[in-house]
Motif scaffolding. Structure first.
Motif: not given
Length: 282
Positions: A62-73
């Motif tokens: 099967g496949t798992g998935s995730g989300t790429v997040r952007t962190v900054g300031g």
């Protein structure tokens, strides 16, 4: 007069981020997928006789998935502050943002760790000491840690225990265990005494030690009564290569300059069974 020295800013250690495996994010995309075994039927066995069919092993992927997040300031300084100040305003500001970025990444890993389930097929291992309560002796800790490590070996696919993760209160309780004469069972004085169970380094920035041959990592800001044994491969953190990145832009109208710092991050657990939680009745 300004003192001719920089503000003392120290990069915080990121114990959780360094315990678990790390890899670079894919070069593009706002999400990612990874393969994992969801079911298997059969086993690899001995061929009964020459010419016989080999044993059939059915593997469902099967496949798992995730989300790429952007962190900054970002922050802003006047040209006068940058060019005329007697202190390193820009260097200090950028370094401070870098520290904030590192802390945000550590919080990301800590939140993910605490959210891993301990019930169901796709979950972490669990050793619940409801009847016995919290271990309060060296033999009890050694026993439960060995059981937790063996759970990883028995239930995961080829993983082994690499570290013991505990909150500060649990680490303190371990370090204060005494023998019948009132001496610490775990070595805390560095004098070679009472080393049969393990040791704790009280001089490190964050308390570290070793029990039953496994390093103990005391992680700040974990909830009280947290204890787990983990494989490095239980969690994988991802970060864009070279992060954090920085950008700058100048406003010629009001003589200010903006500076930003950011990075892309992801996290997933391919084998949750690579972590064993140890719980007890408080």
């Amino acid at each position: 007069y300004w003192l001719e020295k920089q503000l003392r800013l120290t990069n915080r250690r990121r114990p959780l981020s360094t315990i678990f495996s790390r890899e670079s994010l894919p070069p593009d995309g706002n999400s990612f997928e990874y393969a994992k075994v969801i079911e298997e039927t059969g086993a690899i066995t001995v061929q009964a006789a020459e010419g016989d069919d080999l044993a059939y092993l059915e593997i469902k992927l099967g496949t798992g998935s995730g989300t790429v997040r952007t962190v900054g300031g970002y922050t802003s300084f006047s040209r006068q502050a940058i060019e005329r100040s007697k202190v390193a305003i820009l260097d200090t500001g950028m370094r401070w943002m870098g520290i904030q970025y590192a802390e945000a990444f550590e919080l990301y890993v800590r939140t993910f760790l605490l959210a891993l389930p301990t019930a169901g097929a796709d979950s972490t291992n669990l050793i619940a000491l409801a009847g016995a309560g919290k271990p309060d002796s060296a033999p009890e800790w050694i026993s439960v840690i060995m059981d937790a490590a063996w759970a990883i070996e028995d239930n995961s696919k080829g993983l082994a225990a690499d570290a013991i993760i505990v909150s500060r209160d649990v680490a303190k309780g371990m370090a204060l265990i005494e023998d019948s004469t009132g001496r610490p069972v775990f070595e805390v004085a560095g004098n070679g005494q009472n080393t049969w169970a393990g040791n704790f380094d009280l001089g490190s920035i964050e308390l570290t030690g070793q029990i039953a041959g496994k390093p103990v990592i005391c992680v700040p800001r974990l909830p009280a009564n947290y204890a787990a044994v983990a494989s490095r491969e239980a969690i994988t953190t991802m970060e864009s290569a070279g992060a954090p990145f920085s950008l700058q832009d100048e406003n010629i109208i009001n003589l200010t300059k903006d500076f930003s710092l950011y990075g892309y991050q992801g996290i997933y657990s391919e084998q949750p069974k690579g972590l064993t939680r140890i719980t007890w009745t408080v």
